[in-house]
Design an enzyme around this catalytic site. Structure first.
Site, PDB file in Angstrom:
ATOM      1  N   GLU A 112      70.915 -68.052  57.533  1.00  0.00           N
ATOM      2  CA  GLU A 112      71.762 -67.014  57.883  1.00  0.00           C
ATOM      3  C   GLU A 112      71.742 -65.763  57.008  1.00  0.00           C
ATOM      4  O   GLU A 112      72.105 -64.830  57.349  1.00  0.00           O
ATOM      5  CB  GLU A 112      73.352 -67.809  58.024  1.00  0.00           C
ATOM      6  CG  GLU A 112      73.073 -68.775  59.305  1.00  0.00           C
ATOM      7  CD  GLU A 112      74.533 -69.628  59.376  1.00  0.00           C
ATOM      8  OE1 GLU A 112      74.953 -70.361  58.322  1.00  0.00           O
ATOM      9  OE2 GLU A 112      75.327 -69.246  60.343  1.00  0.00           O
ATOM     10  N   GLU A 134      72.747 -77.304  61.303  1.00  0.00           N
ATOM     11  CA  GLU A 134      73.894 -77.689  61.243  1.00  0.00           C
ATOM     12  C   GLU A 134      74.489 -78.581  62.164  1.00  0.00           C
ATOM     13  O   GLU A 134      75.353 -79.481  61.923  1.00  0.00           O
ATOM     14  CB  GLU A 134      75.129 -76.204  61.388  1.00  0.00           C
ATOM     15  CG  GLU A 134      74.946 -75.570  59.973  1.00  0.00           C
ATOM     16  CD  GLU A 134      73.897 -74.353  60.084  1.00  0.00           C
ATOM     17  OE1 GLU A 134      72.808 -74.391  60.622  1.00  0.00           O
ATOM     18  OE2 GLU A 134      74.135 -73.577  59.398  1.00  0.00           O
TER      19      GLU A 134
HETATM   20  C1  3H9 Z   1      75.663 -75.076  56.348  1.00  0.00           C
HETATM   21  O1  3H9 Z   1      74.853 -74.460  55.744  1.00  0.00           O
HETATM   22  C2  3H9 Z   1      76.946 -74.676  57.305  1.00  0.00           C
HETATM   23  C3  3H9 Z   1      76.740 -72.961  57.163  1.00  0.00           C
HETATM   24  O2  3H9 Z   1      76.483 -72.394  58.335  1.00  0.00           O
HETATM   25  C4  3H9 Z   1      78.199 -72.437  56.880  1.00  0.00           C
HETATM   26  C5  3H9 Z   1      78.254 -71.311  56.001  1.00  0.00           C
HETATM   27  C6  3H9 Z   1      79.795 -70.733  55.982  1.00  0.00           C
HETATM   28  N1  3H9 Z   1      74.703 -78.899  49.887  1.00  0.00           N
HETATM   29  O3  3H9 Z   1      66.995 -83.343  49.718  1.00  0.00           O
HETATM   30  P1  3H9 Z   1      66.675 -83.397  48.302  1.00  0.00           P
HETATM   31  C7  3H9 Z   1      71.244 -81.749  47.120  1.00  0.00           C
HETATM   32  S1  3H9 Z   1      75.455 -76.561  56.257  1.00  0.00           S
HETATM   33  C8  3H9 Z   1      74.791 -79.813  48.651  1.00  0.00           C
HETATM   34  O4  3H9 Z   1      66.354 -84.572  47.612  1.00  0.00           O
HETATM   35  P2  3H9 Z   1      64.296 -82.209  48.921  1.00  0.00           P
HETATM   36  C9  3H9 Z   1      70.724 -83.048  47.731  1.00  0.00           C
HETATM   37  O5  3H9 Z   1      72.043 -83.886  47.950  1.00  0.00           O
HETATM   38  C10 3H9 Z   1      73.898 -76.897  55.417  1.00  0.00           C
HETATM   39  N2  3H9 Z   1      73.773 -80.537  48.319  1.00  0.00           N
HETATM   40  O6  3H9 Z   1      65.374 -82.628  47.949  1.00  0.00           O
HETATM   41  C11 3H9 Z   1      70.248 -83.648  46.736  1.00  0.00           C
HETATM   42  O7  3H9 Z   1      71.097 -84.032  45.600  1.00  0.00           O
HETATM   43  P3  3H9 Z   1      70.651 -85.445  44.667  1.00  0.00           P
HETATM   44  C12 3H9 Z   1      72.758 -77.065  56.111  1.00  0.00           C
HETATM   45  C13 3H9 Z   1      72.629 -80.503  48.837  1.00  0.00           C
HETATM   46  O8  3H9 Z   1      63.135 -81.215  48.076  1.00  0.00           O
HETATM   47  C14 3H9 Z   1      69.406 -82.434  45.845  1.00  0.00           C
HETATM   48  O9  3H9 Z   1      70.000 -81.332  46.554  1.00  0.00           O
HETATM   49  N3  3H9 Z   1      71.663 -77.308  55.258  1.00  0.00           N
HETATM   50  C15 3H9 Z   1      72.021 -79.636  49.857  1.00  0.00           C
HETATM   51  O10 3H9 Z   1      63.736 -83.417  49.670  1.00  0.00           O
HETATM   52  C16 3H9 Z   1      67.846 -82.465  46.394  1.00  0.00           C
HETATM   53  O11 3H9 Z   1      67.741 -82.398  47.575  1.00  0.00           O
HETATM   54  C17 3H9 Z   1      71.123 -78.244  55.428  1.00  0.00           C
HETATM   55  O12 3H9 Z   1      71.244 -79.173  55.939  1.00  0.00           O
HETATM   56  C18 3H9 Z   1      73.565 -79.040  50.384  1.00  0.00           C
HETATM   57  N4  3H9 Z   1      73.313 -78.034  51.480  1.00  0.00           N
HETATM   58  O13 3H9 Z   1      64.711 -81.484  50.274  1.00  0.00           O
HETATM   59  C19 3H9 Z   1      69.991 -78.496  54.419  1.00  0.00           C
HETATM   60  N5  3H9 Z   1      70.803 -79.338  50.052  1.00  0.00           N
HETATM   61  O14 3H9 Z   1      69.537 -84.744  43.855  1.00  0.00           O
HETATM   62  C20 3H9 Z   1      70.145 -79.532  53.500  1.00  0.00           C
HETATM   63  C21 3H9 Z   1      70.432 -80.433  49.153  1.00  0.00           C
HETATM   64  O15 3H9 Z   1      72.166 -85.421  43.983  1.00  0.00           O
HETATM   65  N6  3H9 Z   1      69.051 -79.964  52.761  1.00  0.00           N
HETATM   66  N7  3H9 Z   1      71.229 -80.927  48.255  1.00  0.00           N
HETATM   67  O16 3H9 Z   1      70.282 -86.756  45.571  1.00  0.00           O
HETATM   68  C22 3H9 Z   1      67.914 -80.586  52.908  1.00  0.00           C
HETATM   69  O17 3H9 Z   1      67.593 -80.771  53.912  1.00  0.00           O
HETATM   70  C23 3H9 Z   1      66.971 -80.832  51.630  1.00  0.00           C
HETATM   71  O18 3H9 Z   1      67.668 -80.965  50.520  1.00  0.00           O
HETATM   72  C24 3H9 Z   1      65.891 -79.689  51.089  1.00  0.00           C
HETATM   73  C25 3H9 Z   1      65.021 -80.152  50.073  1.00  0.00           C
HETATM   74  C26 3H9 Z   1      64.935 -79.681  52.461  1.00  0.00           C
HETATM   75  C27 3H9 Z   1      66.419 -78.209  51.226  1.00  0.00           C
END
Ligand code: 3H9
Length: 699
Positions: A112, A134
């Site tokens: 975004e 989301e």
């Molecule tokens: C949103 O954005 C709402 C908005 O519209 C509103 C705005 C107002 N938050 O997955 P990994 C942590 S909703 C907190 O192992 P990779 C994850 O838990 C969000 N923590 O790495 C992990 O922690 P730990 C929409 C997060 O390389 C560590 O980072 N976004 C977040 O395999 C490493 O992550 C998503 O749904 C987060 N947003 O994959 C994307 N993201 O080390 C969510 C990650 O303690 N994230 N962490 O286990 C992902 O899909 C993957 O993390 C990503 C990297 C593909 C980015």
């Protein structure tokens, strides 16, 4: 947090670099810092334009989802959206060009931010994903995503992406028009800087007078056609159980009929309402955090070296054995696939040839990789070929004697270093472990069908299974890309036992004279993906009937008959309707045309005069699963977190509840107990809830 640098050409580069976090996330502090940096760039007379970049491997991974689990007021929740609106609108209308330099994943709020820039350039990296996922967390994009994407792509295309939450490869996003240019990673910053320098007067199209939504506005013929269809399809898919898709539709519908600023306020309101819904938090906790922790093996026993699996053996090349062979070979392991005859083993392998060809056809696998995958599976009828296997998984018929015989032979052939596992779904592991000399190295690995599509394995500990065996089993499950849950040994373990409570209740409803279609539809109203009668057909009535009979034999006086036993017996023994594979079960499966409920059902299970309402039927079907799951946790078979994960991944318990134990927490333990006691009074003691439910809910 946000590095601020202005180069000699007057281009400011704002670089996301959140300390102490593996990925860049957006929370109050980081968004405030970003807002300050944007303001500074806009106020600085020497700055001609701005590049938004990242110093980490990803761009920005979206809002800090951890914060979403905290209890917050509506004002606090809306604040993040409102702040993001203020910042992105300042970027869009501040009179200076903004370009996003997308070096890695840009998801949710991260994408975004990019949509709030006038231009988006992405590095050409095959693993990068961008988009607005989301909805998969039970949310909607709350930083302008619904408003900007729909104004960029038009109603139909944006709804598709928003409602599915697809994470797009860069090239796909480029073709869709969400990314403006794709460049080599090393050229990214230079390309972004150049674009900024070349486009001093950049404006967003929606800030131009006379802006029109591409493809047609809400009240245009296109809009009039797309919205009712999308609403109907959403309803058909979710049965009204998921608030997020509904809210996304409303955001786009309402938001496109007003100016962008009003649209953003509408979006913020819907976003906050979703985030305050306890179901959303429950879903995020289980599907985002708990599942990720399980996948990362956070509960793996310490002090055991990580195991590698280069060669494994599978006993039995039936549907399950062949599936396990396929997913293991897909993960790069050499697989010895053993059956009674070479032909049978070969046939097991052949089941997956078409699967591999389809993957090649879809471009998901190269022809060479497909051939190499199949070459890794070695069909055989000779136990000696199992020599040197790191792991042997038995997947023959649910026949104790047969299992013991083949397991003993395989364990002898594989050698003392091998981990020995059984894929039984019903027979206790402790008993099966007696077949081998090393019960400490024997474990249950319960796969689900179809193996290649079901993302979970239930690991079952026998009485004597050692920690090293558990650690290695978890390593194997991780190596094949699946999520493990760990349960203690017992009849039906966890998943089969609770799943059985669902299908047996469905059959009991039939016996009680409830209309078959009402049973099936009420299950979906409750949130289940497939009705109990249909899923019993798919699993096979005859298999379920065999299991019930075996349990009766094994347990003798202790066997607890179920009212559904008579239904199973009648269907299988008298009416010869064994299930889906025979094209005869609770449903008919005509060669031409869709399946339909068998018309003979009402003849053999006459309808009651007074039909219950759908809510009561749904409650019976959902509560019985929760009661059975609570009993499992009380008996120490499974912990609440694994129970939640297992229920969602194993048999499709609705994710929006956070899983089968979380379902009870959402209801409130007092309300749940009261409703169960009411059901027990009307339909039988199986609904009686365990005492002190609260102590069973905590993870
Ligand atoms: C949103 O954005 C709402 C908005 O519209 C509103 C705005 C107002 N938050 O997955 P990994 C942590 S909703 C907190 O192992 P990779 C994850 O838990 C969000 N923590 O790495 C992990 O922690 P730990 C929409 C997060 O390389 C560590 O980072 N976004 C977040 O395999 C490493 O992550 C998503 O749904 C987060 N947003 O994959 C994307 N993201 O080390 C969510 C990650 O303690 N994230 N962490 O286990 C992902 O899909 C993957 O993390 C990503 C990297 C593909 C980015």
């Amino acid at each position: 947090m946000i590095d601020y640098r202005v180069d000699a050409d007057g281009v400011a580069v704002l670089t996301w670099n959140i300390e102490g976090r593996p990925v860049n996330v957006m929370n109050e502090e980081t968004v405030a810092a970003f807002g300050d940096a944007v303001e500074r760039a806009l106020a600085d007379g020497t700055v001609k334009g701005v590049v938004v970049a990242s110093a980490k491997d990803d761009f920005v991974a979206g809002a800090d989802v951890e914060k979403f689990l905290e209890d917050r007021s509506l004002e606090e929740i809306i604040a993040l959206s409102v702040t993001m609106t203020r910042i992105t609108r300042a970027m869009e209308t501040g009179g200076k060009p903004f370009c996003a330099a997308i070096n890695g994943h840009a998801l949710g709020g991260g994408f975004e931010i990019a949509l709030g820039c006038h231009h988006r350039i992405a590095a050409d990296k095959p693993k990068t994903r961008v988009g607005l996922p989301e909805v998969t967390l039970g949310l909607l994009p709350g930083a302008g995503g619904t408003q900007r994407m729909s104004r960029m792509l038009g109603i139909q295309k944006s709804l598709e992406l928003l409602l599915e939450g697809r994470r797009l490869p860069v090239e796909v996003a480029h073709k869709a028009g969400l990314i403006d240019a794709v460049v080599e990673p090393e050229d990214l910053l230079a390309a972004a800087r150049k674009w900024v320098a070349d486009n001093p007067n950049a404006r967003q199209p929606w800030d131009d007078k006379g802006f029109r939504v591409p493809g047609g506005a809400v009240q245009s013929p296109v809009g009039q056609q797309v919205f009712p269809t999308a609403a109907a399809m959403t309803r058909a898919r979710t049965w009204g159980n998921h608030p997020a898709p509904q809210a996304i539709l409303s955001c786009v519908y309402e938001g496109l009929q007003v100016d962008i600023d009003t649209g953003l306020r509408i979006e913020a309101k819907y976003f906050a309402n979703l985030l305050r819904d306890p179901r959303t938090k429950a879903m995020i906790k289980t599907t985002f955090f708990d599942m990720a922790a399980a996948k990362k093996l956070k509960s793996r026993p310490q002090g055991v070296d990580k195991a590698k699996f280069s060669r494994i053996g599978i006993l039995g090349a039936g549907m399950m054995g062949a599936g396990i062979a396929y997913v293991s070979a897909r993960a790069g392991m050499d697989v010895v696939l053993l059956d009674e005859t070479r032909e049978k083993a070969q046939a097991g392998k052949a089941r997956y040839k078409a699967q591999v060809e389809a993957q090649i056809g879809k471009g998901r696998l190269s022809a060479d990789a497909g051939t190499a995958l199949l070459d890794r599976i070695e069909p055989t009828d000779t136990f000696a070929d199992l020599a040197g296997c790191d792991l042997v998984i038995e997947a023959v018929f649910e026949d104790r004697e047969l299992k013991a015989t083949v397991t003993r032979k395989a364990a002898d052939a594989a050698g003392t270093a091998a981990l020995i596992a059984s894929n039984t779904s019903t027979l206790p592991i402790t008993g099966l472990a007696q077949a081998v000399d090393r019960p400490e190295a024997f474990i249950g690995l319960h796969f689900f069908s179809p193996v290649e599509r079901m993302p979970m394995v239930e690991i079952i500990l026998g009485e004597k299974t050692g920690d090293p065996a558990l650690a290695r089993a978890m390593d194997y499950v991780q190596a094949i890309g699946m999520t493990p849950i760990v349960v203690r040994d017992s009849r039906g373990f966890f998943t089969s036992r609770v799943f059985a409570s669902y299908v047996l209740e469905g059959m009991t409803l039939l016996r009680d004279g409830v209309k078959p279609a009402l049973i099936e539809n009420a299950a979906k109203i409750g949130g289940m993906p497939v009705g109990p009668l249909e899923v019993t057909d798919a699993t096979s009535l005859s298999l379920l009937w065999d299991v019930r009979r075996q349990w009766k034999l094994d347990l003798g006086d202790k066997f607890e008959p179920h009212p559904a036993d008579t239904v199973l017996e009648l269907m299988v023994e008298t009416l010869d309707r064994p299930g889906r594979r025979a094209a005869r079960g609770f449903y008919d499966y005509p060669a031409e045309g869709p399946k339909r409920l068998w018309h003979g059902l009402t003849e053999h299970f006459p309808l009651a005069e007074a039909q219950p309402d759908a809510e009561t039927v749904a409650r019976r079907l959902m509560h019985i699963q929760a009661v059975e799951a609570l009993r499992c946790t009380r008996e120490g078979i499974v912990g609440p977190t694994d129970a939640n994960i297992g229920s969602i991944l194993g048999w499709g318990f609705p994710a929006i509840t956070g899983g089968v134990i979380s379902y009870v927490g959402l209801k409130g333990s007092d309300t749940f107990s009261e409703e169960c006691r009411d059901l027990a009074g009307r339909y039988g003691d199986r609904f009686l809830p365990p005492a002190d439910i609260d102590s069973l809910l905590a993870a």
